[in-house]
Design an enzyme around this catalytic site. Structure first.
Site, PDB file in Angstrom:
ATOM      1  N   CYS A 268      42.196  25.599  28.884  1.00  0.00           N
ATOM      2  CA  CYS A 268      42.667  26.354  28.598  1.00  0.00           C
ATOM      3  C   CYS A 268      43.925  26.828  28.423  1.00  0.00           C
ATOM      4  O   CYS A 268      43.597  28.362  28.472  1.00  0.00           O
ATOM      5  CB  CYS A 268      42.920  26.036  30.744  1.00  0.00           C
ATOM      6  SG  CYS A 268      41.548  25.791  31.609  1.00  0.00           S
ATOM      7  N   HIS A 424      48.859  31.049  35.507  1.00  0.00           N
ATOM      8  CA  HIS A 424      47.501  30.628  34.657  1.00  0.00           C
ATOM      9  C   HIS A 424      47.115  30.788  35.526  1.00  0.00           C
ATOM     10  O   HIS A 424      46.044  31.714  35.471  1.00  0.00           O
ATOM     11  CB  HIS A 424      47.858  29.343  35.045  1.00  0.00           C
ATOM     12  CG  HIS A 424      46.998  28.534  34.161  1.00  0.00           C
ATOM     13  ND1 HIS A 424      45.999  29.366  32.792  1.00  0.00           N
ATOM     14  CD2 HIS A 424      45.573  27.643  34.640  1.00  0.00           C
ATOM     15  CE1 HIS A 424      44.686  28.255  32.446  1.00  0.00           C
ATOM     16  NE2 HIS A 424      43.971  27.695  33.405  1.00  0.00           N
ATOM     17  N   HIS A 462      38.582  33.592  34.541  1.00  0.00           N
ATOM     18  CA  HIS A 462      39.550  32.239  33.512  1.00  0.00           C
ATOM     19  C   HIS A 462      38.341  32.442  32.448  1.00  0.00           C
ATOM     20  O   HIS A 462      36.766  31.903  32.853  1.00  0.00           O
ATOM     21  CB  HIS A 462      39.235  31.569  35.161  1.00  0.00           C
ATOM     22  CG  HIS A 462      40.452  30.295  33.996  1.00  0.00           C
ATOM     23  ND1 HIS A 462      40.440  30.454  32.875  1.00  0.00           N
ATOM     24  CD2 HIS A 462      40.125  29.396  34.287  1.00  0.00           C
ATOM     25  CE1 HIS A 462      41.185  29.321  32.315  1.00  0.00           C
ATOM     26  NE2 HIS A 462      41.048  28.146  33.287  1.00  0.00           N
TER      27      HIS A 462
END
Length: 621
Positions: A268, A424, A462
């Site tokens: 990520c 995040h 995401h």
């Protein structure tokens, strides 16, 4: 900057404006809605209304506002496989025949090595008869499985990046790459051929990739499934599946670059990993201009199922249980991602984001429209772990270093009062506790009382390796407008969130920041944080280094660049896109070069590649 994600295109801050649409002035709101309507194909670029008069932004926004709102951001998956049609699959089964079974089929459909107990007889040149004796045998039974996850952050409905250029069986992420990189070039206000010819070709670099690779049918997904699905592998699936292919596509079909290239994968945190490569190159003087980006298209049944069985995704059953619902509506699907609230998993998304980095002297020399600055990107691992996917300690180091650098550059007061976090913020129970503890601990260590925290995944989902690119370009939108996106799904902060020093808010708010901390916590212990400085702070630093006279000249040069930017934005607002895709143009194989001891001349490039290299090792001659 340039790109495309579930909120729209990056240029012109369209994507950012969609996330704060309800806080925009009316003209800006209409402009954003009408631009998205055109991007989504809801109206011809200059088409007339029912009376033959072209629609203005206000009328177009009025007509299509509800469609735009329903078909952007996170929403119910629109791929028919995730609906009533179901996901095509096979189920293993053991069957018993009470009597022999005889069937006829095409000779071409026979297995290459049929089972020995089959009795095969010729019917004619093209057909055979097959008799299977009584008894047990193994089969694959075709079926349609109901999708267990039915929400995702999808590109705006009606927008297909492959439709704007001659795409021939390109994986989706690579089509998104072509559009996003072209969007970045257009937004820059520079003509690439003119810009690149002012530099030694080796002073340009491209660092771009993704976290997963191309796993749809046109890439490795189709390749890996080819045998079990009975499909033929193609010559493109193997090469186009590689994770560094976005960089390769930029070099080969968009920029024609012969400079440094590559991709650094970090789950990520992949965007920030590649950003660090560019920042390091420029700080060390190895390159003067670097294109950095990622393109991830992970919305496939197999990838979604992989994350679901990890208990990482917000699947339908978990959302229903969380909210005590019998049925999920379209509105429920739009609210499944809930960073720092009571939540049950993240929402997968697709996105491609690119930024153009320059050294400060080149930016001033060219009159670049400076959107901000990245002084450093910090990366640290988690050390020993139990589960490879579990959070760890590395993020404390990356964020702590980022704040320390910002404090040294801006001063303690600026960090305490004019900084905020682009978290995040995945919407998993683990993330809400672990990341909030990181943020709260660093805030406490730096005497920050109420640190504003945004979580853009509440809107976009995401996008894996592109996630920090979504965050960074959103932060540039906040610098431009003075608005921070609220976490609109945050009905209440979860009890296990460490938020004593944090400011978690639901409504959009006005906030003038000097620095935004772009934070990423990736699977496997891939942590990265980048301090992103505002354009105002960047100009002050440039004035301090280069003097007021140089800045005055830069502002004059910038006027022409901004005029070209305005022209590009006007075309994009109309939904008129012409991505750069130069297939087979200017191809060189070697014999055309003039190779010398100190430089190499390349046909079509104005400046030679210098072969003078730095030698810190001394000489034995």
């Amino acid at each position: 900057m340039g790109g495309i994600n579930p909120a729209g295109r990056t240029s012109g801050h369209q994507s950012f404006n969609r996330t704060v649409i309800d806080a925009l002035p009316e003209k800006a709101r209409q402009y954003t809605l009408s631009g998205l309507a055109r991007l989504m194909g809801q109206h011809p670029s200059n088409g007339p209304d029912d009376h033959g008069t072209p629609l203005d932004d206000a009328e177009l926004a009025k007509r299509h506002e509800q469609h735009v709102r329903r078909h952007t951001l996170i929403r119910r998956l629109e791929d028919e496989r995730f609906g009533d049609a179901g996901i095509p699959a096979n189920r293993q089964a053991s069957m018993t025949l009470d009597a022999p079974l005889t069937v006829s089929l095409s000779r071409r459909q026979l297995p290459e090595n049929p089972p020995a107990h089959w009795q095969i007889e010729t019917i004619d040149e093209r057909h055979v008869s097959v008799t299977v004796p009584a008894g047990e045998f193994e089969v694959l039974l075709p079926e349609r499985r109901e999708a267990l996850v039915k929400s995702a952050g999808q590109l705006p409905t009606g927008f297909d990046p492959a439709s704007f250029y001659r795409s021939v069986h390109h994986p989706r992420a690579l089509s998104m790459t072509i559009f996003a990189a072209s969007d970045c070039l257009g937004q820059s206000g520079f003509e690439w051929d003119s810009l690149s010819q002012q530099l030694d070709p080796d002073q340009i670099a491209v660092y771009a990739g993704n976290s997963i690779g191309q796993l749809d049918a046109q890439g490795w997904g189709g390749l890996i499934n080819s045998f079990v699905t009975g499909q033929r592998a193609t010559s493109k699936q193997m090469p186009l599946g590689y994770g560094q292919m976005p960089a390769d596509f930029l070099n080969a079909y968009v920029l024609g670059s012969v400079g440094a290239t590559g991709a650094m994968q970090g789950a990520c945190a992949t965007f920030l990993y590649n950003l660090r490569l560019g920042v390091d190159d420029i700080r060390m003087g190895r390159r003067r201009l670097v294109m950095v980006g990622t393109a991830d298209a992970p919305i496939t049944p197999e990838i979604i199922e992989g994350f679901r069985v990890m208990s990482a995704l917000a699947d339908d059953a978990s959302v229903k249980a969380l909210d005590a619902l019998e049925l999920l509506t379209d509105e429920d699907y739009q609210r499944v991602c809930r960073p720092f609230a009571r939540n049950c998993g993240f929402t997968i998304a697709e996105s491609a984001q690119f930024v153009m980095l320059m050294d400060d002297s080149l930016a001033l020399e060219l009159g670049a429209d400076i959107l901000g600055a990245v002084p450093e990107v910090f990366i640290n691992a988690d050390g020993y772990k139990r589960s490879i996917s579990a959070p760890g300690i590395g993020n404390y180091i990356t964020l702590g270093k980022s704040v320390a650098l910002a404090r040294d550059i801006l001063g303690e007061k600026a960090v305490r009062e004019r900084s905020y976090i682009h978290s995040h913020g995945t919407s998993t129970p683990k993330n809400r506790t672990t990341e909030s503890h990181v943020l709260d601990s660093v805030a406490r260590a730096n005497n920050i009382e109420h640190w504003p925290v945004t979580a853009i995944k509440a809107y976009l989902g995401h996008s894996q390796g592109s996630a920090a690119g979504d965050q960074l370009t959103s932060a540039l939108g906040s610098f431009k407008t003075g608005l921070l996106p609220g976490i609109f799904t945050l009905d209440a902060v979860a009890d296990d969130v460490h938020g004593e020093r944090l400011d978690l808010f639901r409504e959009h708010r006005e906030f003038r920041a000097d620095v935004s901390f772009i934070n990423a916590k990736g699977f496997g212990g891939n942590n990265a944080t980048a301090p992103l400085l505002s354009p105002e702070v960047t100009e002050r630093l440039l004035t301090q280094r280069h003097g007021e006279a140089a800045m005055t000249q830069w502002r004059r040069r910038r006027e022409q660049v901004q005029a070209r930017q305005a022209h590009f934005e006007a075309q994009s607002q109309k939904g008129e896109f012409s991505p750069t895709y130069r297939f087979g143009e200017g191809v060189l194989e070697g014999p055309e070069l003039e190779v010398g001891a100190r430089e190499i001349l390349i046909p079509g490039y104005h400046k030679p590649v210098s072969l003078e290299v730095d030698n810190p090792f001394g000489t034995l001659d």
